[in-house]
Design a protein around this motif. Structure first.
Motif, PDB file in Angstrom:
ATOM      1  N   VAL A  49       2.180  16.278 -21.399  1.00  0.00           N
ATOM      2  CA  VAL A  49       3.281  15.739 -20.598  1.00  0.00           C
ATOM      3  C   VAL A  49       3.561  14.295 -20.996  1.00  0.00           C
ATOM      4  O   VAL A  49       4.723  13.883 -21.136  1.00  0.00           O
ATOM      5  CB  VAL A  49       2.965  15.852 -19.094  1.00  0.00           C
ATOM      6  N   GLN A  50       2.508  13.507 -21.165  1.00  0.00           N
ATOM      7  CA  GLN A  50       2.696  12.107 -21.564  1.00  0.00           C
ATOM      8  C   GLN A  50       3.382  12.011 -22.927  1.00  0.00           C
ATOM      9  O   GLN A  50       4.282  11.194 -23.131  1.00  0.00           O
ATOM     10  CB  GLN A  50       1.348  11.384 -21.608  1.00  0.00           C
ATOM     11  N   LEU A  51       2.987  12.852 -23.864  1.00  0.00           N
ATOM     12  CA  LEU A  51       3.571  12.811 -25.200  1.00  0.00           C
ATOM     13  C   LEU A  51       5.031  13.260 -25.177  1.00  0.00           C
ATOM     14  O   LEU A  51       5.890  12.618 -25.783  1.00  0.00           O
ATOM     15  CB  LEU A  51       2.763  13.684 -26.153  1.00  0.00           C
TER      16      LEU A  51
ATOM     17  N   LEU B 260      -8.245  15.571 -30.552  1.00  0.00           N
ATOM     18  CA  LEU B 260      -7.431  16.779 -30.708  1.00  0.00           C
ATOM     19  C   LEU B 260      -7.648  17.429 -32.067  1.00  0.00           C
ATOM     20  O   LEU B 260      -7.727  18.669 -32.164  1.00  0.00           O
ATOM     21  CB  LEU B 260      -5.959  16.434 -30.506  1.00  0.00           C
ATOM     22  N   ALA B 261      -7.753  16.639 -33.111  1.00  0.00           N
ATOM     23  CA  ALA B 261      -8.028  17.204 -34.429  1.00  0.00           C
ATOM     24  C   ALA B 261      -9.391  17.887 -34.440  1.00  0.00           C
ATOM     25  O   ALA B 261      -9.563  18.958 -35.048  1.00  0.00           O
ATOM     26  CB  ALA B 261      -7.967  16.112 -35.504  1.00  0.00           C
ATOM     27  N   GLY B 262     -10.355  17.288 -33.747  1.00  0.00           N
ATOM     28  CA  GLY B 262     -11.680  17.893 -33.665  1.00  0.00           C
ATOM     29  C   GLY B 262     -11.669  19.235 -32.974  1.00  0.00           C
ATOM     30  O   GLY B 262     -12.460  20.126 -33.301  1.00  0.00           O
ATOM     31  N   ILE B 263     -10.787  19.405 -32.009  1.00  0.00           N
ATOM     32  CA  ILE B 263     -10.653  20.681 -31.313  1.00  0.00           C
ATOM     33  C   ILE B 263      -9.888  21.682 -32.154  1.00  0.00           C
ATOM     34  O   ILE B 263     -10.243  22.870 -32.217  1.00  0.00           O
ATOM     35  CB  ILE B 263      -9.935  20.478 -29.963  1.00  0.00           C
ATOM     36  N   LEU B 264      -8.842  21.226 -32.839  1.00  0.00           N
ATOM     37  CA  LEU B 264      -7.923  22.127 -33.524  1.00  0.00           C
ATOM     38  C   LEU B 264      -8.356  22.522 -34.928  1.00  0.00           C
ATOM     39  O   LEU B 264      -7.733  23.404 -35.531  1.00  0.00           O
ATOM     40  CB  LEU B 264      -6.536  21.491 -33.589  1.00  0.00           C
ATOM     41  N   THR B 265      -9.390  21.886 -35.471  1.00  0.00           N
ATOM     42  CA  THR B 265      -9.804  22.262 -36.813  1.00  0.00           C
ATOM     43  C   THR B 265     -10.032  23.767 -36.914  1.00  0.00           C
ATOM     44  O   THR B 265     -10.694  24.363 -36.050  1.00  0.00           O
ATOM     45  CB  THR B 265     -11.080  21.524 -37.248  1.00  0.00           C
ATOM     46  N   PRO B 266      -9.496  24.404 -37.947  1.00  0.00           N
ATOM     47  CA  PRO B 266      -9.682  25.857 -38.089  1.00  0.00           C
ATOM     48  C   PRO B 266     -11.104  26.255 -38.426  1.00  0.00           C
ATOM     49  O   PRO B 266     -11.424  27.444 -38.437  1.00  0.00           O
ATOM     50  CB  PRO B 266      -8.711  26.218 -39.231  1.00  0.00           C
ATOM     51  N   PHE B 267     -11.966  25.277 -38.677  1.00  0.00           N
ATOM     52  CA  PHE B 267     -13.357  25.573 -39.011  1.00  0.00           C
ATOM     53  C   PHE B 267     -14.072  26.282 -37.864  1.00  0.00           C
ATOM     54  O   PHE B 267     -14.904  27.160 -38.080  1.00  0.00           O
ATOM     55  CB  PHE B 267     -14.083  24.266 -39.351  1.00  0.00           C
TER      56      PHE B 267
ATOM     57  N   ALA C   1       1.755  19.655 -33.115  1.00  0.00           N
ATOM     58  CA  ALA C   1       2.662  18.946 -34.021  1.00  0.00           C
ATOM     59  C   ALA C   1       2.260  17.475 -34.154  1.00  0.00           C
ATOM     60  O   ALA C   1       2.372  16.879 -35.236  1.00  0.00           O
ATOM     61  CB  ALA C   1       4.095  19.059 -33.512  1.00  0.00           C
ATOM     62  N   TYR C   2       1.782  16.899 -33.069  1.00  0.00           N
ATOM     63  CA  TYR C   2       1.319  15.502 -33.054  1.00  0.00           C
ATOM     64  C   TYR C   2       0.133  15.328 -34.001  1.00  0.00           C
ATOM     65  O   TYR C   2       0.098  14.374 -34.804  1.00  0.00           O
ATOM     66  CB  TYR C   2       0.936  15.160 -31.622  1.00  0.00           C
ATOM     67  N   VAL C   3      -0.828  16.239 -33.946  1.00  0.00           N
ATOM     68  CA  VAL C   3      -1.984  16.157 -34.845  1.00  0.00           C
ATOM     69  C   VAL C   3      -1.532  16.288 -36.293  1.00  0.00           C
ATOM     70  O   VAL C   3      -2.010  15.558 -37.174  1.00  0.00           O
ATOM     71  CB  VAL C   3      -3.025  17.233 -34.487  1.00  0.00           C
ATOM     72  N   ASP C   4      -0.616  17.200 -36.554  1.00  0.00           N
ATOM     73  CA  ASP C   4      -0.097  17.355 -37.915  1.00  0.00           C
ATOM     74  C   ASP C   4       0.532  16.052 -38.416  1.00  0.00           C
ATOM     75  O   ASP C   4       0.305  15.632 -39.556  1.00  0.00           O
ATOM     76  CB  ASP C   4       0.948  18.467 -37.965  1.00  0.00           C
TER      77      ASP C   4
ATOM     78  N   ASP D 136      -3.942  12.380 -48.024  1.00  0.00           N
ATOM     79  CA  ASP D 136      -4.560  13.090 -49.149  1.00  0.00           C
ATOM     80  C   ASP D 136      -5.520  14.189 -48.706  1.00  0.00           C
ATOM     81  O   ASP D 136      -6.076  14.895 -49.554  1.00  0.00           O
ATOM     82  CB  ASP D 136      -5.307  12.099 -50.054  1.00  0.00           C
ATOM     83  N   PHE D 137      -5.696  14.332 -47.401  1.00  0.00           N
ATOM     84  CA  PHE D 137      -6.639  15.339 -46.924  1.00  0.00           C
ATOM     85  C   PHE D 137      -5.935  16.689 -46.805  1.00  0.00           C
ATOM     86  O   PHE D 137      -4.800  16.774 -46.317  1.00  0.00           O
ATOM     87  CB  PHE D 137      -7.227  14.945 -45.556  1.00  0.00           C
ATOM     88  N   ALA D 138      -6.615  17.732 -47.231  1.00  0.00           N
ATOM     89  CA  ALA D 138      -6.031  19.082 -47.211  1.00  0.00           C
ATOM     90  C   ALA D 138      -6.146  19.665 -45.802  1.00  0.00           C
ATOM     91  O   ALA D 138      -7.142  20.266 -45.432  1.00  0.00           O
ATOM     92  CB  ALA D 138      -6.740  19.981 -48.219  1.00  0.00           C
ATOM     93  N   TRP D 139      -5.113  19.441 -45.026  1.00  0.00           N
ATOM     94  CA  TRP D 139      -5.073  19.912 -43.634  1.00  0.00           C
ATOM     95  C   TRP D 139      -3.975  20.954 -43.518  1.00  0.00           C
ATOM     96  O   TRP D 139      -2.819  20.684 -43.846  1.00  0.00           O
ATOM     97  CB  TRP D 139      -4.806  18.732 -42.705  1.00  0.00           C
ATOM     98  N   ALA D 140      -4.312  22.143 -43.049  1.00  0.00           N
ATOM     99  CA  ALA D 140      -3.303  23.176 -42.855  1.00  0.00           C
ATOM    100  C   ALA D 140      -2.526  22.862 -41.575  1.00  0.00           C
ATOM    101  O   ALA D 140      -3.118  22.810 -40.497  1.00  0.00           O
ATOM    102  CB  ALA D 140      -3.957  24.545 -42.737  1.00  0.00           C
ATOM    103  N   PRO D 141      -1.226  22.612 -41.684  1.00  0.00           N
ATOM    104  CA  PRO D 141      -0.453  22.292 -40.483  1.00  0.00           C
ATOM    105  C   PRO D 141      -0.651  23.336 -39.393  1.00  0.00           C
ATOM    106  O   PRO D 141      -0.589  24.537 -39.642  1.00  0.00           O
ATOM    107  CB  PRO D 141       0.996  22.284 -40.997  1.00  0.00           C
ATOM    108  N   GLN D 142      -0.924  22.861 -38.195  1.00  0.00           N
ATOM    109  CA  GLN D 142      -1.235  23.773 -37.097  1.00  0.00           C
ATOM    110  C   GLN D 142      -0.050  24.658 -36.729  1.00  0.00           C
ATOM    111  O   GLN D 142      -0.219  25.794 -36.333  1.00  0.00           O
ATOM    112  CB  GLN D 142      -1.698  22.977 -35.882  1.00  0.00           C
ATOM    113  N   GLN D 143       1.148  24.142 -36.830  1.00  0.00           N
ATOM    114  CA  GLN D 143       2.297  24.940 -36.474  1.00  0.00           C
ATOM    115  C   GLN D 143       2.476  26.101 -37.445  1.00  0.00           C
ATOM    116  O   GLN D 143       2.853  27.207 -37.056  1.00  0.00           O
ATOM    117  CB  GLN D 143       3.561  24.083 -36.427  1.00  0.00           C
ATOM    118  N   GLU D 144       2.159  25.868 -38.730  1.00  0.00           N
ATOM    119  CA  GLU D 144       2.232  26.951 -39.698  1.00  0.00           C
ATOM    120  C   GLU D 144       1.133  27.965 -39.437  1.00  0.00           C
ATOM    121  O   GLU D 144       1.335  29.173 -39.521  1.00  0.00           O
ATOM    122  CB  GLU D 144       2.111  26.400 -41.114  1.00  0.00           C
ATOM    123  N   ALA D 145      -0.080  27.452 -39.122  1.00  0.00           N
ATOM    124  CA  ALA D 145      -1.204  28.348 -38.862  1.00  0.00           C
ATOM    125  C   ALA D 145      -0.936  29.246 -37.658  1.00  0.00           C
ATOM    126  O   ALA D 145      -1.287  30.415 -37.631  1.00  0.00           O
ATOM    127  CB  ALA D 145      -2.488  27.538 -38.657  1.00  0.00           C
ATOM    128  N   ALA D 146      -0.296  28.665 -36.629  1.00  0.00           N
ATOM    129  CA  ALA D 146       0.006  29.434 -35.426  1.00  0.00           C
ATOM    130  C   ALA D 146       1.075  30.481 -35.704  1.00  0.00           C
ATOM    131  O   ALA D 146       1.090  31.535 -35.106  1.00  0.00           O
ATOM    132  CB  ALA D 146       0.473  28.486 -34.325  1.00  0.00           C
TER     133      ALA D 146
END
Length: 242
Positions: A172-174, A196-203, A220-223, A232-242
């Motif tokens: 809501v704040q965001l 949030l990134a720690g929670i959302l990691t696909p690992f 989207a915010y984490v992305d 430079d970090f290989a992060w799979a966008p969460q919106q694409e993963a979902a």
């Protein structure tokens, strides 16, 4: 040159610890040159990571590191904010670090499958005859702290329900803003991003991650934050993963 001590890359993240991530992003926000070294908590003056060494001075704890940056280098992480907004972001930071973070701990350390996949490997380098005992002791201590945090006193579905209320507050704040308080990142954005990134990691797979993925503006915010601060970090966008 500032030296930042953290755990390093792992668990599908550029930095394993949300608190080290917070400090590293704040160093980037402040435009300060730093180098990063791996360490374990016993090396820190307070027995926890992160800590930094700046011109021979050791500062431990992410909140005190931020205060050091602000005091020594004159960088105000909340510069655009008025007094009321500064109070609000401090309240959100406490909610993240004392509520959302502990939900993450439960998902990583208390869940047996995630523990076996992730934190158990912290002890792979220990002597073989001590390795399993060290793992058991560490998991017990973390589970005990999780209990003391309050969340660990509830059934697994109940603790996720409580965590989801804090996630809802963040969502809501965001709103549809790029950052928590508007068009400019503040210090608490680093805190929120780390957790949030720690929670959302696909690992890791967990009910907490599944609930967090429902808040599309948070994913989207984490992305966005990952692309901005760890391009430079290989992060799979969460919106694409979902």
């Amino acid at each position: 040159m500032i030296t930042l001590y953290g755990f390093g890359t792992g668990f599908g993240l550029p930095e394993i610890s949300p608190f080290v991530t917070k400090t590293e992003v704040q160093l980037k926000m402040a435009g300060l040159a730093y180098r990063k070294e791996k360490a374990m908590p016993p090396a820190s003056p307070k027995g926890q990571l992160p800590y930094i060494v700046d011109e021979g001075e050791s500062i431990a704890d992410s909140t005190f590191i931020r205060a050091h940056i602000e005091g020594k280098y004159g960088f105000d992480f909340d510069a655009p904010l008025n007094l009321q907004q500064r109070a609000q972001v401090w309240a959100f930071e406490r909610m993240i670090e004392h509520h959302v973070y502990w939900a993450l701990v439960g998902a990583r350390w208390v869940d047996p499958n995630n523990f076996a996949k992730g934190p158990t490997h912290f002890f792979d380098g220990a002597p073989e005859h001590m390795r399993e005992k060290l793992r058991e002791d560490a998991q017990f201590r973390v589970a005990e702290n999780y209990l003391l945090s309050g969340l660990g006193r509830h059934a697994p579905d109940e603790d996720v329900d409580l965590a989801a209320r804090s996630l809802f507050a963040l969502s809501v704040q965001l709103g549809d803003k790029p950052y928590l308080m508007g068009d400019t990142p503040c210090g608490t954005d680093a805190t929120a991003f780390g957790a949030l990134a720690g929670i959302l990691t696909p690992f890791f797979t967990s009910p907490l991650r599944e609930r967090t993925e429902r808040f599309k503006n948070l994913t989207a915010y984490v992305d966005r934050m990952m692309l901005q601060y760890y391009p430079d970090f290989a992060w799979a966008p969460q919106q694409e993963a979902a």
